[in-house]
Design a protein around this motif. Sequence first.
Motif, short mmCIF file in Angstrom:
data_model
loop_
_atom_site.label_atom_id
_atom_site.label_comp_id
_atom_site.label_asym_id
_atom_site.label_seq_id
_atom_site.Cartn_x
_atom_site.Cartn_y
_atom_site.Cartn_z
N LYS A 109 -0.16 -0.82 -7.56
CA LYS A 109 -0.34 -1.79 -8.66
C LYS A 109 0.43 -3.07 -8.36
O LYS A 109 -0.09 -4.17 -8.52
CB LYS A 109 0.13 -1.18 -9.97
N VAL A 110 1.68 -2.94 -7.94
CA VAL A 110 2.47 -4.12 -7.58
C VAL A 110 1.84 -4.81 -6.39
O VAL A 110 1.77 -6.04 -6.33
CB VAL A 110 3.94 -3.72 -7.29
N GLY A 111 1.34 -4.03 -5.44
CA GLY A 111 0.69 -4.58 -4.26
C GLY A 111 -0.49 -5.48 -4.59
O GLY A 111 -0.70 -6.50 -3.95
N ARG A 112 -1.25 -5.12 -5.61
CA ARG A 112 -2.39 -5.96 -6.02
C ARG A 112 -1.91 -7.34 -6.45
O ARG A 112 -2.50 -8.36 -6.10
CB ARG A 112 -3.15 -5.31 -7.16
N LEU A 113 -0.83 -7.37 -7.21
CA LEU A 113 -0.27 -8.65 -7.66
C LEU A 113 0.27 -9.46 -6.48
O LEU A 113 0.05 -10.67 -6.39
CB LEU A 113 0.84 -8.42 -8.68
N LEU A 114 0.97 -8.80 -5.58
CA LEU A 114 1.55 -9.49 -4.43
C LEU A 114 0.47 -10.06 -3.52
O LEU A 114 0.60 -11.17 -3.00
CB LEU A 114 2.46 -8.55 -3.64
N ARG A 115 -0.59 -9.30 -3.33
CA ARG A 115 -1.68 -9.75 -2.46
C ARG A 115 -2.46 -10.91 -3.07
O ARG A 115 -2.96 -11.76 -2.34
CB ARG A 115 -2.65 -8.60 -2.17
N ARG A 116 -2.58 -10.92 -4.38
CA ARG A 116 -3.39 -11.94 -5.05
C ARG A 116 -2.96 -13.36 -4.67
O ARG A 116 -3.79 -14.24 -4.46
CB ARG A 116 -3.33 -11.76 -6.57
N MET A 160 0.84 -1.20 0.00
CA MET A 160 0.00 0.00 0.00
C MET A 160 0.87 1.24 0.00
O MET A 160 2.08 1.17 0.25
CB MET A 160 -0.92 -0.01 1.23
N VAL A 161 0.25 2.36 -0.28
CA VAL A 161 0.97 3.63 -0.27
C VAL A 161 1.45 3.91 1.15
O VAL A 161 0.88 3.41 2.13
CB VAL A 161 0.10 4.79 -0.80
N ILE A 162 2.48 4.72 1.27
CA ILE A 162 3.00 5.08 2.58
C ILE A 162 1.94 5.88 3.34
O ILE A 162 1.30 6.76 2.78
CB ILE A 162 4.31 5.88 2.44
N GLY A 163 1.75 5.55 4.60
CA GLY A 163 0.77 6.23 5.43
C GLY A 163 -0.66 5.74 5.25
O GLY A 163 -1.61 6.39 5.70
N ALA A 164 -0.84 4.58 4.63
CA ALA A 164 -2.17 4.07 4.33
C ALA A 164 -3.04 3.89 5.58
O ALA A 164 -4.26 4.05 5.51
CB ALA A 164 -2.07 2.74 3.57
N GLU A 165 -2.42 3.57 6.71
CA GLU A 165 -3.20 3.33 7.93
C GLU A 165 -3.94 4.57 8.40
O GLU A 165 -4.92 4.48 9.13
CB GLU A 165 -2.28 2.82 9.05
N SER A 166 -3.46 5.75 8.00
CA SER A 166 -4.12 7.00 8.42
C SER A 166 -5.06 7.54 7.34
O SER A 166 -5.57 8.64 7.45
CB SER A 166 -3.06 8.05 8.79
N MET A 167 -5.29 6.75 6.29
CA MET A 167 -6.19 7.16 5.21
C MET A 167 -7.36 6.19 5.11
O MET A 167 -7.27 5.05 5.57
CB MET A 167 -5.45 7.10 3.86
N ASP A 209 -10.18 -3.54 1.76
CA ASP A 209 -11.13 -4.25 0.91
C ASP A 209 -10.59 -4.34 -0.50
O ASP A 209 -9.72 -3.56 -0.90
CB ASP A 209 -12.49 -3.52 0.90
N GLN A 210 -11.13 -5.26 -1.26
CA GLN A 210 -10.74 -5.40 -2.66
C GLN A 210 -11.02 -4.08 -3.38
O GLN A 210 -12.05 -3.44 -3.17
CB GLN A 210 -11.52 -6.53 -3.31
N GLY A 211 -10.08 -3.66 -4.21
CA GLY A 211 -10.23 -2.41 -4.95
C GLY A 211 -9.85 -1.18 -4.15
O GLY A 211 -10.03 -0.05 -4.62
N ASP A 212 -9.31 -1.36 -2.95
CA ASP A 212 -8.91 -0.24 -2.11
C ASP A 212 -7.90 0.61 -2.88
O ASP A 212 -6.87 0.09 -3.34
CB ASP A 212 -8.29 -0.78 -0.82
N TYR A 248 -9.54 -10.76 0.71
CA TYR A 248 -10.36 -9.64 1.15
C TYR A 248 -11.65 -10.11 1.78
O TYR A 248 -12.22 -11.12 1.39
CB TYR A 248 -10.67 -8.73 -0.04
N ARG A 249 -12.11 -9.33 2.72
CA ARG A 249 -13.36 -9.67 3.38
C ARG A 249 -14.53 -9.45 2.45
O ARG A 249 -14.51 -8.56 1.60
CB ARG A 249 -13.53 -8.84 4.65
N GLY A 250 -15.52 -10.26 2.58
CA GLY A 250 -16.74 -10.10 1.80
C GLY A 250 -17.71 -9.21 2.56
O GLY A 250 -17.34 -8.50 3.50
N ALA A 251 -18.98 -9.27 2.19
CA ALA A 251 -19.99 -8.43 2.83
C ALA A 251 -20.13 -8.73 4.32
O ALA A 251 -20.42 -7.85 5.11
CB ALA A 251 -21.33 -8.62 2.13
#
Length: 193
Positions: free
Chosen positions: A80-87, A58-65, A72-75, A183-186
């Motif tokens: 971009k690299v993070g999406r691949l790594l998380r998958r 995630m971007v730096i400082g994501a915890e405060s945003m 969640d998915q699509g956050d 990612y968590r669902g509903a």
Amino acid sequence: MNRAADVTVAGIGLVLTSPLLGLAALATKLEDRGPVLYRQTRVGKDGEDFELLKLRTMVIGAESMGKGFAVDQGDPRITKVGRLLRRASIDELPQLWNVLRGDMSVIGPRPTLRYQVEQYDERQRRRLEIKPGLTGWAQVHGRAALPWADRIELDVWYVDNRSPRLDLAILLKTPLALFRGTYRGATGGWRQS
């Protein structure tokens, strides 16, 4: 015996995945000049804090945003690299180092944040009787798609029933669980009460 197995599996895992970790670290650094590793305080065995390692996704400082610790998915905070790594949970591979250090085990309940642990009831605190793990009974039964209370119940069940045979079954089921999503669902994941 469990510690010896953890060290063996984590050591072999680090050796085998080091090329992948190197490529992931390089991709992370090329996309964003921030640190490659993300460090976060988590709660381990007997309620002791330790520093969990992950590849930063995630971007730096994501915890405060945005949603803070919830992801969640699509956050939009995920790179971009993070999406691949998380998958494929590649971002979790540095936790093999946590296993070598003795903070974690290969199998056990996933380590959680202090504010979550502070809301556990007495039964739920039982999940802290063993070291947290890279994978576990709750992970192979739905991961973050499960409601939080269900995940904790699965973890407590594991604490009561763990055995080498059960650990082997979890290890064998983990690769399939990786492709079910992180990612968590509903109804899944942590909900602040």
